[in-house]
Design an enzyme around this catalytic site. Structure first.
Site, PDB file in Angstrom:
ATOM      1  CD  GLU A   1      -3.063   0.067  -0.047  1.00 29.38           C
ATOM      2  OE1 GLU A   1      -3.297  -0.164  -1.158  1.00 29.38           O
ATOM      3  OE2 GLU A   1      -3.599  -1.535   0.474  1.00 29.38           O
TER       4      GLU A   1
ATOM      5  CG  ASP B   1      -6.915   2.233  -7.805  1.00 24.43           C
ATOM      6  OD1 ASP B   1      -5.591   1.091  -6.573  1.00 24.43           O
ATOM      7  OD2 ASP B   1      -6.703   3.476  -6.982  1.00 24.43           O
TER       8      ASP B   1
ATOM      9  CB  SER C   1     -10.770   0.883  -7.968  1.00 18.94           C
ATOM     10  OG  SER C   1      -9.041   0.804  -6.690  1.00 18.94           O
ATOM     11  CB  SER C   2     -16.092   3.523  -8.067  1.00 20.67           C
ATOM     12  OG  SER C   2     -15.293   4.247  -6.434  1.00 20.67           O
TER      13      SER C   2
END
Ligand code: GLA
Length: 400
Positions: free
Chosen positions: A44, A186, A139-140
């Site tokens: 991350e 992403d 991650s829309s």
């Protein structure tokens, strides 16, 4: 306690999209597309630091139904936003809208295609529907970007646009059009995902390999804290700037391009050159998280899920204390999760400041996990956690 059983299934979604498309634009001859969200297992805030990430694509994400037009107009609509609203622009005049307008993501991708020299000889009309909760760290927005790129590639027959290109155009849209300085993870996961696999990606070189997620005894459980993150709201860009500052200060004694080049031992020797405690902690996270990601992938390959879980826990601690991108509610989810037997590892996932945790939970403990966490989270934070069992899915594709 809410969970993903309430989500519409794919057939229901495609029916709603067909109806919505016909009522907005009429006629027939439209095509369906899908791009998934992602969950990051470990690695991350390493992607923009020249490090490694280990995400997998999800079985939920964003859908589109689309068709070319005879004129230059681009008509964008979504079942998620504003009943029946259609936003209009044109291929020859792609301009960013003011404020937090969702259409900036598809517009940004059209812009990125044009910048890269692709010809879009006409306009098109598209209706979107997403089933990733916005702001949840799954991650829309990346899925919307990759999906728009896929729609353009397929409608305008651009076979030279690869899956990796779809990721890169999505990232360019987000960086240079929307204005959020994200890394490549992403979009890469959404474009390149593979069923039952995670992607071990070197974000510096874009070399990648698929690692099978064979965990017969355990499940990947995503817990949504229902605290919406505000990534674009500067903190993400601040972290990135702090890491770049650390690179400059370390480079005074040893030339590096990214923190991903350093091992934890090298960093320990060099950290005395950093001008503040904050920079030491930010850089330490980037360096140690990269090392943990390598170790975690090796552990998984060796079938050692326990070690994988310990590394996930260490990742969270580093994100909480060194990188400071967690939040009190998510820390409650993690701390309480660790108390439950059968929870192999648990951590915040995604950009941070809210959103979701990802946990590896033994099969027989999944129900207990959901019940216990759901109850305690409600007591302590007054919020309803939402649970999803991740089934790692395919990257963006047309639905035939
Ligand atoms: C967001 C960004 C990614 C990555 C993660 C943190 O999701 O879009 O590029 O930096 O945060 O790992």
């Amino acid at each position: 306690m809410a969970d993903n059983k309430t989500m519409l299934n794919e057939t229901e979604i495609l029916e709603k999209l067909s109806e919505g498309f016909v009522s907005r634009f009429g006629g027939d001859g439209f095509r369906f597309f899908f791009a998934p969200g992602r969950v990051n297992l470990i690695g991350e805030h390493t992607d923009y630091n020249g490090g490694h990430v280990f995400p997998c694509a999800l079985s939920f994400g964003t859908y589109a139904v689309a068709r070319k037009r005879d004129d230059d107009r681009v008509l964008l609509s979504s079942l998620n936003v504003g009943a029946g609203l259609v936003s209009e622009t044109s291929v020859s005049n792609i301009v960013k809208s003011e404020g937090m307008d969702w259409t900036n993501y598809p517009k940004g991708v059209i812009w990125a295609f044009l910048e890269a020299g692709h010809k879009l000889p006409s306009g098109f009309e598209v209706l979107f529907y997403g089933n990733i909760p916005a702001g949840s760290g799954l991650s829309s927005s990346a899925s919307l970007e990759v999906l728009t790129g896929l729609v353009l590639r397929e409608l305008f027959e651009l076979p030279n646009v690869s899956g990796v290109d779809l990721a890169l155009y999505g990232q360019k849209a987000e960086n240079d059009f929307v204005g959020m300085n994200c890394g490549i993870m992403d979009q890469f996961a959404s474009a390149m995902g593979k069923e039952n696999h995670a992607i071990y990606l070197d974000a510096n070189t874009l070399k990648y390999e698929y690692a099978p997620l064979t965990m017969p005894d355990a499940k990947i459980v995503i817990t949504n804290s229902a605290v919406k993150h505000q990534l674009a709201s500067s903190e993400y860009n601040t972290r990135r700037a702090e890491c770049e500052q650390a690179v400059r200060e370390i480079s005074a004694v040893r030339k590096i391009e990214t923190l991903g080049e350093l091992t934890p031992a090298e960093f320990e020797e060099l950290k005395g050159n950093l001008s503040s405690d904050v920079l030491v902690r930010r850089a330490r996270h980037a360096v140690t998280e990269n090392a943990r990601t390598l170790d975690a992938v090796n552990a998984l390959k060796a079938g050692d899920i326990e070690t994988f879980g310990k590394l996930m826990n260490a990742s969270h601690d580093s994100l909480q204390y060194d990188y400071e991108v967690s939040c009190p509610e998510v820390d409650v989810l993690v701390a309480e999760g660790r108390k439950i037997p059968g929870v192999i590892g648990t951590r915040i996932t995604g950009g941070g400041f809210g959103g979701c945790t990802v946990s590896i939970v033994k099969n027989e403990q999944v129900e207990t996990f959901k019940e216990t966490i759901g109850r305690i989270y409600k007591e302590k934070c007054g919020l309803d956690a939402i649970f999803y069992i991740a089934s790692p899915g395919e990257g963006a594709h047309e639905l035939k």
